[in-house]
Design an enzyme around this catalytic site. Structure first.
Site, PDB file in Angstrom:
ATOM      1  N   THR A 139     -23.198  -8.212  -1.369  1.00  0.00           N
ATOM      2  CA  THR A 139     -24.650  -8.272  -1.208  1.00  0.00           C
ATOM      3  C   THR A 139     -25.046  -9.642  -0.663  1.00  0.00           C
ATOM      4  OG1 THR A 139     -24.695  -8.754  -3.584  1.00  0.00           O
ATOM      5  CG2 THR A 139     -25.385  -6.558  -2.909  1.00  0.00           C
ATOM      6  N   LYS A 165     -27.960 -11.077   2.220  1.00  0.00           N
ATOM      7  CA  LYS A 165     -28.890 -12.204   2.051  1.00  0.00           C
ATOM      8  C   LYS A 165     -28.773 -13.168   3.223  1.00  0.00           C
ATOM      9  CE  LYS A 165     -28.182 -11.536  -2.856  1.00  0.00           C
ATOM     10  NZ  LYS A 165     -27.293 -11.866  -3.987  1.00  0.00           N
ATOM     11  N   HIS A 225     -18.317   0.229  -8.875  1.00  0.00           N
ATOM     12  CA  HIS A 225     -18.480  -1.011  -8.103  1.00  0.00           C
ATOM     13  C   HIS A 225     -17.171  -1.654  -7.668  1.00  0.00           C
ATOM     14  CE1 HIS A 225     -22.852  -1.572  -8.822  1.00  0.00           C
ATOM     15  NE2 HIS A 225     -22.587  -0.916  -9.936  1.00  0.00           N
ATOM     16  N   LYS A 236     -19.548 -17.169  -3.213  1.00  0.00           N
ATOM     17  CA  LYS A 236     -19.363 -15.911  -3.945  1.00  0.00           C
ATOM     18  C   LYS A 236     -18.368 -16.211  -5.058  1.00  0.00           C
ATOM     19  CE  LYS A 236     -17.871 -14.100   0.039  1.00  0.00           C
ATOM     20  NZ  LYS A 236     -18.555 -12.843   0.141  1.00  0.00           N
ATOM     21  N   ARG A 237     -18.123 -15.240  -5.971  1.00  0.00           N
ATOM     22  CA  ARG A 237     -17.098 -15.488  -6.991  1.00  0.00           C
ATOM     23  C   ARG A 237     -15.763 -15.798  -6.333  1.00  0.00           C
ATOM     24  NH1 ARG A 237     -18.138 -14.749 -12.662  1.00  0.00           N
ATOM     25  NH2 ARG A 237     -15.898 -14.947 -12.951  1.00  0.00           N
ATOM     26  N   LYS A 244     -11.283 -11.911  -2.005  1.00  0.00           N
ATOM     27  CA  LYS A 244     -12.374 -12.428  -1.171  1.00  0.00           C
ATOM     28  C   LYS A 244     -11.879 -13.480  -0.178  1.00  0.00           C
ATOM     29  CE  LYS A 244     -15.869 -11.612  -4.794  1.00  0.00           C
ATOM     30  NZ  LYS A 244     -16.839 -10.671  -4.205  1.00  0.00           N
TER      31      LYS A 244
HETATM   32  C1  26V Z   1     -13.788  -7.119 -11.521  1.00  0.00           C
HETATM   33  C2  26V Z   1     -12.481  -7.098 -11.199  1.00  0.00           C
HETATM   34  C3  26V Z   1     -11.523  -7.166 -12.259  1.00  0.00           C
HETATM   35  C4  26V Z   1     -10.139  -6.859 -11.828  1.00  0.00           C
HETATM   36  C5  26V Z   1      -9.760  -7.312 -10.461  1.00  0.00           C
HETATM   37  C6  26V Z   1     -10.736  -6.966  -9.433  1.00  0.00           C
HETATM   38  C7  26V Z   1     -12.115  -7.039  -9.856  1.00  0.00           C
HETATM   39  C8  26V Z   1     -13.040  -7.026  -8.898  1.00  0.00           C
HETATM   40  C9  26V Z   1     -14.337  -7.060  -9.224  1.00  0.00           C
HETATM   41  C10 26V Z   1     -14.717  -7.097 -10.542  1.00  0.00           C
HETATM   42  C11 26V Z   1     -16.145  -7.199 -10.877  1.00  0.00           C
HETATM   43  C12 26V Z   1     -16.750  -5.928 -11.415  1.00  0.00           C
HETATM   44  C13 26V Z   1     -17.391  -5.129 -10.411  1.00  0.00           C
HETATM   45  C14 26V Z   1     -18.323  -5.858  -9.486  1.00  0.00           C
HETATM   46  O1  26V Z   1     -19.004  -6.800  -9.789  1.00  0.00           O
HETATM   47  N1  26V Z   1     -18.359  -5.352  -8.291  1.00  0.00           N
HETATM   48  C15 26V Z   1     -19.198  -5.846  -7.231  1.00  0.00           C
HETATM   49  O2  26V Z   1     -20.387  -5.075  -7.225  1.00  0.00           O
HETATM   50  C16 26V Z   1     -21.292  -5.466  -6.217  1.00  0.00           C
HETATM   51  C17 26V Z   1     -22.545  -4.657  -6.394  1.00  0.00           C
HETATM   52  O3  26V Z   1     -22.277  -3.316  -6.133  1.00  0.00           O
HETATM   53  C18 26V Z   1     -20.656  -5.271  -4.855  1.00  0.00           C
HETATM   54  O4  26V Z   1     -21.548  -5.707  -3.869  1.00  0.00           O
HETATM   55  C19 26V Z   1     -19.349  -6.047  -4.758  1.00  0.00           C
HETATM   56  O5  26V Z   1     -18.695  -5.755  -3.551  1.00  0.00           O
HETATM   57  C20 26V Z   1     -18.452  -5.681  -5.925  1.00  0.00           C
HETATM   58  O6  26V Z   1     -17.304  -6.505  -5.947  1.00  0.00           O
END
Ligand code: 26V
Length: 816
Positions: free
Chosen positions: A654, A658, A358, A546-547, A552
């Site tokens: 996602t 929406k 992801h 979003k987060r 982002k």
């Molecule tokens: C964690 C981290 C930690 C280090 C820095 C960058 C970073 C970026 C994202 C995350 C979150 C963990 C993975 C995650 O939630 N990914 C999200 O998954 C969604 C479902 O597939 C996707 O739509 C998003 O684009 C993706 O960021």
């Protein structure tokens, strides 16, 4: 969605009244809102239970293959209205409440969100369960029953304050505790090996025991025959209170054991800024995977006897690397407990597991310190060492002695255990979550592995459940669309496309636009009630929720608002139709830069909202505590969907889907699933700006990005940036934004800003003027574009996504 029969409504009222008396000892007149919520939820639950039990039995009896969808996060949100929609009882219950003189929305507000996830990854897992159930595919979602979910956010003086999310305090009507299915999970200790007549025996000694207790939650799906089960594990100590130790006077040890155990499922980690190698997090993941694998094996043995056939009856999807330890754990069970040899066990394991990636951000890739790992999970460590050795040998037969490549791909390296490498070594399939993300996995992150195992890699574009994100969040629009198609749109997402010709139907467009307007009024009421903020429902709702993360680029949006403000100060006619800029975002508690950006948003709000020169023209609103329930309210009210990630960094997104479904137009980069939205609706129905992935990669490769040049050559950009450090912007406390200013202009560690904010800003400003012009001066065309977006959004229903997973990876058969 259909005529409501009045008998049905009467029955519902009687049922609720009986529930109130029988289980809560109260009557309708005396009941509190919470009582009424619990009674009504109890009635819905009763209806679900019989069907659920029935379908579980059916799955067992038919011997159908089952999916274990393993995820550390399930961001479920509320269940009440969702279950009503899925049971086809939503309108009946609404009417029943109306008859009883009770405000339905006030009662549903009593339910706490199940916020057991951070963002996209956890919400995706929740949407998937809904689609799996709707498609009658047998699945068990496996996760952790965190006692505290994602923190609740308060904004005080412009700053994020985290408050614990005690979501289970008043009980959870949807869960069923299953203590009889508890299993033990073992930590620490040491391994003894000795030869016996049957060969080498492995013994784990002197370990700490934690008991894993499952709580099952039904996920009913829309008019489904096979509701799904979400199994959430809760940690207990073996002796809840050890009287022996107490009597011996060594009760400190007893208490310590209890603390060791119960802290494991205490709280969801709220970080998504970087991977933290915290021991407790590792414990959580082993706890989840060990408990799940033990029960899966036990279940198969009871039903089929022979574990060799496990891959015919079970398949596991690993949602990101968090549940990776399921792989060595299954090896351990098969070898140490079931007497399998290595090759035999590996053969089974390599058929069962699949991995979804992801994110490609290197800070996010999960690694564990080898020494810590060895101490906590000595046997699992041994197994991973062997997996690594065998894998590296395989790599050598292909890559010869290119030790650089082998070091990059190995599972253990630099005293770290790398979970993504373990996954790609063992899993049968590895997938990205959008087409672009899938390509990046093949071409960049897992390039060397892809060359070796090209058949492993695929892309499956994410999706969202339109039961929640359309029917529940936007009931009027759903009714409008449904009334123009034949068949049940909640069962058949392809029907969305049938409304495409209606883009030219004036009467339809008028109704469509009116619903958007009503949703904006609904949101305006919400935000006034919750935060005391008055917004103009006739303004353009420009939304980024979003987060909060640098990639982002909420900061890009901030700079744009400063630009609009500065233009307005020079020319009051720069904006004629007012704009409300709406943000919703939680920052990881330890992510200082992200929290600074929240402060900045609120400072800009103070500057803009307090300035009589721009009053009634622009307004900035920060919505507190962005969550599933807030999203359900906000997204249907949006006109503009801001999707601003630096190209290549948002795996899919996602939220973008929406918004599109609910008729907001996307203003975004060519990143993640935005690319697919663009391809589906056509360039004339979306607003694209900014550098492409190739352009970004070239700038990185040839070091050609120089923010200073953008700054020097463009006086507007200069003014915008200077606003961060001159006196204009009200400060929150004593803080300044010079840190953000520095990062934009000079980057960090000798590298220019890796998110290319200033690079993309001119292009964003230019595109925004087109967006604004379209909305204000060609409103009919705008509505047409929105209709096209809704019509084309069927592709992004998670039913389509799940069908793809099933065809390409799982091969489950529907059980009816
Ligand atoms: C964690 C981290 C930690 C280090 C820095 C960058 C970073 C970026 C994202 C995350 C979150 C963990 C993975 C995650 O939630 N990914 C999200 O998954 C969604 C479902 O597939 C996707 O739509 C998003 O684009 C993706 O960021």
């Amino acid at each position: 969605m259909k005529a409501v029969s009045s008998n049905k409504v009467k029955d519902i009222i009687t049922k609720i009244e009986n529930k109130l008396i029988n289980t809560l000892g109260t009557t309708l007149e005396d009941a509190t809102n919470d009582d009424i919520y619990k009674a009504a939820a109890g009635c819905i639950r009763d209806d679900i239970m019989a069907k659920w039990a029935d379908s579980r039995k059916k799955v067992e009896d038919t011997g159908a293959k089952k999916l274990y969808y393993m995820s550390a996060e399930f961001l479920m949100g509320r269940a009440f209205s969702n279950n009503l929609i899925n049971a086809g009882l939503y309108d009946d219950y609404r009417q029943a409440f109306e008859r009883m003189g009770i405000d339905f929305d006030v009662i549903t507000d009593e339910e706490q969100d199940a916020g057991l996830g951070n963002g996209g990854l956890g919400r995706l897992a929740a949407c998937f369960l809904d689609s799996l159930a709707t498609l009658d595919l047998p699945v068990m979602g496996c996760g952790i029953r965190y006692e505290f979910g994602l923190f609740k956010q308060k904004i005080i003086d412009g700053t994020q304050i985290e408050v614990e999310d005690d979501w289970l305090r008043d009980g959870n009507v949807w869960e069923v505790e299953r203590p009889e299915l508890s299993v033990e999970v073992h930590f620490n200790g040491y391994i003894e090996e000795h030869w016996t007549d049957e060969g080498l025996k492995i013994e784990h000694k002197d370990y700490n025991t934690v008991v894993a207790v499952p709580y099952d939650v039904p996920v009913i799906g829309y008019k489904s025959h096979t509701p799904a089960t979400l199994r959430l594990w809760s940690a207990r100590s073996k002796q809840r209170f050890d009287f022996h130790s107490f009597n011996e006077g060594i009760y400190e040890k007893a208490m310590a054991d209890q603390a060791f155990a119960e802290v494991i499922s205490k709280v969801l980690y709220p970080a998504d800024d970087h991977m933290q190698g915290k021991m407790l997090r590792l414990k959580q993941f082993y706890f989840l995977t060990s408990a799940t694998m033990q029960l899966a094996v036990k279940n198969h043995k009871e039903r089929r006897g022979d574990l060799h056939t496990l891959p015919d009856y079970a398949v596991v999807q690993i949602n990101d690397t968090h549940p990776t330890l399921a792989i060595p754990e299954l090896m351990r069970i098969l070898m140490d407990e079931e007497g399998f040899g290595w090759d035999e066990a590996y053969d089974i394991v390599s058929k069962i597991f699949n991995y979804t990636n992801h994110t490609i951000m290197s800070e996010a890739l999960e690694c564990w310190d080898e020494n810590m790992f060895k101490l906590l999970l000595p046997r699992i460590y041994q197994i991973i060492c062997v997996l690594n050795e065998k894998y590296c040998n395989k790599l050598r037969t292909y890559y010869g002695n290119d030790e650089g490549k082998i070091a990059y791909m190995s599972i253990i390296g630099n005293n770290q255990i790398r979970m993504a490498n373990l996954c790609i070594a063992v899993c049968r399939r590895v997938n990205g979550v959008s087409q672009l993300h899938g390509d990046i996995l093949k071409e960049q992150l897992f390039h060397d592995s892809y060359n070796l195992y090209p058949q492993k890699y695929l892309a499956i574009t994410n999706g969202i459940t339109h039961r929640r994100w359309f029917a529940l969040a936007n009931p009027e629009l759903c009714k409008l669309v449904q009334s123009h198609v034949k068949g049940d749109i909640l069962k058949d997402y392809t029907l969305f496309e049938k409304i495409l010709p209606l883009k030219d139907d004036k009467a339809f467009c008028k109704k469509y636009d009116q619903i958007k307007q009503d949703n904006k009024v609904r949101f305006a009421k919400y935000i006034e009630k919750k935060q005391g903020i008055k917004v103009n429902p006739n303004s353009i709702f420009d939304v980024q929720c979003k987060r909060l993360h640098e990639y982002k680029r909420q900061l890009l949006k901030c700079l744009h608002i400063i630009y609009v403000y500065q233009q307005l100060k020079k020319n009051p006619d720069y904006v004629t139709t007012p704009i409300t800029f709406i943000f919703g975002a939680k920052a990881a508690p330890g992510y200082a830069r992200a929290k600074d950006i929240i402060r900045l948003i609120n400072s800009i709000g103070d500057m803009v909202n307090g300035d009589p020169d721009v009053k009634d023209k622009i307004q900035v609103v920060f919505v507190e505590n962005y969550s599933v329930s807030v999203a359900e309210m906000l997204i249907p009210a949006a006109d503009i969907s801001e999707q601003l990630s630096t190209a290549g960094l948002e795996a899919s997104g996602t939220g973008n889907m929406k918004f599109m479904m609910n008729g907001a137009l996307t203003l975004g980069t060519m990143d993640g699933a935005n690319v697919e939205i663009h391809d589906l609706v056509g360039p004339e129905n979306i607003f694209i700006f900014g550098a492409t992935v190739d352009e970004i990669n070239n700038m990185k490769r040839y070091h050609t990005y120089n923010p200073g040049t953008v700054f020097e050559e463009n006086p507007n950009i200069r003014d915008i940036c200077n606003c961060l450090i001159d006196g204009e912007l009200p400060r929150v406390g004593k803080r300044k934004y010079s840190d953000l200013y520095q990062s934009l202009l000079f980057g960090e560690y000798g590298q220019p800003d890796q998110y290319f904010v200033l690079y993309d800003l001119p292009s964003y400003i230019e595109e925004y003027e087109k967006v604004y012009d379209k909305y204000v001066n060609h409103h009919d065309e705008w509505v047409k574009m929105a209709v096209v977006n809704t019509a084309k959004s069927g592709f992004f229903c998670s039913d389509r996504t799940i069908k793809e997973y099933n065809e390409k990876i799982w091969n489950l058969k529907p059980v009816k």
